[in-house]
Design an enzyme around this catalytic site. Structure first.
Site, PDB file in Angstrom:
ATOM      1  N   SER A   1       0.844  -1.191   0.000  1.00  0.00           N
ATOM      2  CA  SER A   1       0.000   0.000   0.000  1.00  0.00           C
ATOM      3  C   SER A   1       0.878   1.240   0.000  1.00  0.00           C
ATOM      4  O   SER A   1       2.099   1.161   0.134  1.00  0.00           O
ATOM      5  CB  SER A   1      -0.901   0.012   1.247  1.00  0.00           C
ATOM      6  OG  SER A   1      -0.110   0.194   2.416  1.00  0.00           O
ATOM      7  N   LYS A   2       0.252   2.407  -0.138  1.00  0.00           N
ATOM      8  CA  LYS A   2       1.012   3.656  -0.085  1.00  0.00           C
ATOM      9  C   LYS A   2       1.748   3.798   1.239  1.00  0.00           C
ATOM     10  O   LYS A   2       2.862   4.310   1.295  1.00  0.00           O
ATOM     11  CB  LYS A   2       0.072   4.847  -0.303  1.00  0.00           C
ATOM     12  CG  LYS A   2      -0.388   5.006  -1.743  1.00  0.00           C
ATOM     13  CD  LYS A   2      -1.169   6.291  -1.926  1.00  0.00           C
ATOM     14  CE  LYS A   2      -1.567   6.487  -3.383  1.00  0.00           C
ATOM     15  NZ  LYS A   2      -2.315   7.742  -3.586  1.00  0.00           N
ATOM     16  N   ARG A   3       1.125   3.353   2.292  1.00  0.00           N
ATOM     17  CA  ARG A   3       1.758   3.447   3.606  1.00  0.00           C
ATOM     18  C   ARG A   3       3.027   2.606   3.674  1.00  0.00           C
ATOM     19  O   ARG A   3       3.989   2.953   4.350  1.00  0.00           O
ATOM     20  CB  ARG A   3       0.769   2.977   4.687  1.00  0.00           C
ATOM     21  CG  ARG A   3       1.299   3.070   6.121  1.00  0.00           C
ATOM     22  CD  ARG A   3       0.242   2.576   7.086  1.00  0.00           C
ATOM     23  NE  ARG A   3      -0.121   1.196   6.801  1.00  0.00           N
ATOM     24  CZ  ARG A   3      -1.217   0.592   7.248  1.00  0.00           C
ATOM     25  NH1 ARG A   3      -2.077   1.273   7.990  1.00  0.00           N
ATOM     26  NH2 ARG A   3      -1.474  -0.665   6.957  1.00  0.00           N
TER      27      ARG A   3
END
Length: 462
Positions: A239-241
C-alpha cells in the site's frame, strides 16, 4: 533475434515502485541482449487521464535514468489506426456487432448466477440473422475460439493452459466506438515489434484475450513474463503506507536513483548472494528467465541500507549538487570535504544528510530540553568554561588536536568522557545527535566553537 520490450503506464495516476520495477526488468531485458526498450502511454481513457500524472511519469524515467528508444507512443493519437483494424475484423467475419442491452446482460448474468454458472456472454449475436433491435448502439465483439485450449509458455510461471470456452466473445470496441484495453495493447505490441512482454501477474488473464486478437489479425505472439507482485513485510498487497507511492516522492525523501533501482532489481531477481549492483552489472547479469515466480517483500531497512551505501560512495562534488535540492549549499564553504566526511556516515537519505550538515553549519537556535537537562548538571558549566579557555590558548588545528584537548581535560579533571562530551555536544549542535565532536570542532574552528559554548552556558546555566 533482437529483443524489443516496452513499458506502458496509464497516466491516470503516478508511477509507483511496482510499475518502476516492471519498467526496470523490461529495460534490463532489452539492454542485456542489445535490443530496444520502448515507452508507450496508454491514455485511451480520456476522462481519467491526468496531464500532471503523465508529466510525473516522464520525470520519473528521467530521474532514474531509464532511457527509451524512439519516440514515446501515445495511444490517444492512434484511434484511427485502431478503427481500421476493427473494421478489418468486421469485414472478414472475425468480429461482429452485438446489440445486447445492459438490461439483457444483467438478466443473463442473474440467471447464470442462479444456476451457479460462471457469468459470461452467451454469444447470442455471434451469428445473428434475425431482426436487429432498434435504439441500441452496438458494441463490437471478437469471435473467440469456442473449443480447445489457449496455451502459452510464460517465462516466469511456465506453461499456462486455459480452456477456450473460458474466454467469451469479449468487447473490442465500445458502443461509442472507442477501442478497449486488450485490443489496443495487442495492436500496439504487434506494430511496435515487441518481442518480450514483461508485466505484473495481475495481467496474466488478459494474455489469452490478447492471443485471440493476435491470431485473428495474423500477428506473431510475443514471449510473456508475468512478474509476481510486491508484498509488504506482512505478506499483504503493498500500500502507499508501505511504500507503493509516487516514484518522485522517493526523490523528495532523499533517495538516490541508483539505490532505488538496486533495491527494486532484487525484488524478484537475484544473482547468487550479491546485494549491490551497478547499472552496468545489472545489464550484464539480468535474464528475465531468472525472475522468481513467488512474490517479493518490500523491506524499508534494506532500501535505507542501500541508499546509505550509495551516499557514502558518491564523490563530494556530486553530493554538493544533490544537497542543493534540500536547502544545503556547500559549494562555497571552505571546509566542504570535512563537513561531508563528518556527516556521510550518519545520513541514510539526503534529507538526513542535510539535517546533519545543518546541525554543524547553523548555530542552534534552541536546545533539546531533555538532552540539556541530562548534559548540564553538576559541574558541567565549569568544565565547559575551562575547556573553552583551553581551546583559546592551544588553538588546535585538526580534529586529532581537538580530540587530544578533550582527552586532556578528561585526564586533568579525572572525569568520564561523557562529562565533557555531552554538554559540549548540546552546546555545539543543540541536541545529543550528530557527528563526532572532534570533527564538528575542526569544521567550526576555535572562535565559533567557543562562541557556541558561551551561548549555551549563558542560556542553560543562567
Amino acid at each position: 533475434m533482437s529483443v524489443v520490450t516496452r513499458f506502458a503506464p496509464s497516466p491516470t495516476g503516478y508511477l509507483h515502485v511496482g510499475g518502476l520495477r516492471t519498467a526496470l526488468f523490461s529495460w534490463l531485458a532489452a539492454k542485456h541482449r542489445g535490443g530496444k526498450f520502448m515507452l508507450r502511454i496508454e491514455d485511451t481513457d480520456l476522462s481519467r487521464n491526468s496531464e500532471e500524472a503523465l508529466e510525473a511519469i516522464i520525470r520519473a524515467f528521467e530521474w532514474v535514468g531509464l532511457d527509451h528508444d524512439g519516440e514515446v507512443v501515445y495511444q490517444s493519437k492512434r484511434f484511427d489506426l485502431y478503427g481500421r483494424y476493427i473494421q478489418s475484423l468486421l469485414d472478414t467475419g472475425k468480429a461482429y456487432r452485438c446489440y445486447m442491452s445492459r438490461e439483457e446482460l444483467d438478466t443473463l448474468r442473474e440467471e447464470q448466477m442462479a444456476r451457479k454458472e460462471r457469468p459470461h456472454y452467451d454469444g447470442r449475436y455471434r451469428d445473428f440473422s434475425g431482426t436487429l433491435p432498434e435504439g441500441i448502439d452496438p458494441v463490437i465483439r471478437i469471435k473467440a475460439p469456442q473449443e480447445g485450449m489457449i496455451s502459452f509458455v510464460d517465462g516466469v510461471k511456465g506453461e499456462i493452459r486455459i480452456a477456450a470456452d473460458e474466454v467469451d466473445d469479449f468487447i473490442i470496441a465500445r458502443s461509442d466506438g472507442t477501442p478497449t484495453y486488450n485490443f489496443v495493447v495487442a495492436i500496439d505490441d504487434a506494430l511496435m515489434g515487441i518481442t518480450d512482454v514483461i508485466r505484473g501477474d495481475d495481467h496474466l488473464y488478459n494474455t489469452p484475450k490478447q492471443m485471440v486478437i493476435y491470431e485473428a489479425l495474423g500477428f506473431k505472439v510475443p514471449r510473456f513474463y508475468h512478474v509476481a507482485m510486491i508484498n509488504n513485510e506482512q505478506g499483504k498487497k503493498l500500500s502507499k503506507r508501505d511504500g507503493a507511492t509516487d516514484v518522485m516522492a522517493y526523490k523528495s525523501m532523499g533517495y538516490l536513483p541508483e539505490a532505488l533501482l538496486n533495491f527494486l532489481v532484487r525484488l524478484g531477481w537475484s544473482h547468487g548472494d550479491q546485494e549491490i549492483f551497478s547499472l552496468e552489472e545489472m545489464i550484464a547479469l539480468f535474464d528475465p528467465s531468472d525472475i522468481n515466480a513467488s512474490a517479493s517483500s518490500y523491506n524499508l531497512d534494506k532500501l535505507l541500507w542501500l541508499n546509505a551505501h550509495y551516499i557514502k560512495s558518491k564523490p563530494d562534488s556530486e553530493l554538493v549538487e544533490l544537497l542543493k535540492e534540500f536547502d544545503v549549499d556547500l559549494s562555497q564553504h571552505p571546509k566542504t570535504s570535512e563537513i561531508l566526511a563528518a556527516t556521510k556516515e550518519r545520513g541514510k537519505t539526503l534529507v538526513e544528510l542535510a539535517e546533519q550538515i545543518r546541525l554543524i553549519t547553523q548555530a542552534p537556535l534552541g536546545y533539546d530540553e531533555r538532552a540539556a537537562k541530562k548534559a548540564f548538571k553538576g559541574d558541567a558549566k565549569e568544565i565547559l568554561k575551562e575547556f573553552a579557555a583551553m581551546l583559546q590558548e592551544s588553538r588546535p588545528g585538526s580534529k586529532e588536536a581537538y580530540h587530544d584537548l578533550m582527552q586532556e581535560i578528561v585526564d586533568k579533571k579525572e572525569i568520564g568522557f561523557g562529562k565533557i562530551g555531552m554538554p559540549l555536544r548540546v552546546s555545539l549542535l543543540g541536541s545529543m545527535t550528530g557527528a563526532g565532536m572532534d570533527e564538528v570542532m575542526a569544521v567550526l574552528g576555535v572562535e565559533e566553537t567557543v562562541k557556541r559554548i558561551e551561548k549555551a552556558v549563558a542560556v542553560l546555566c543562567g
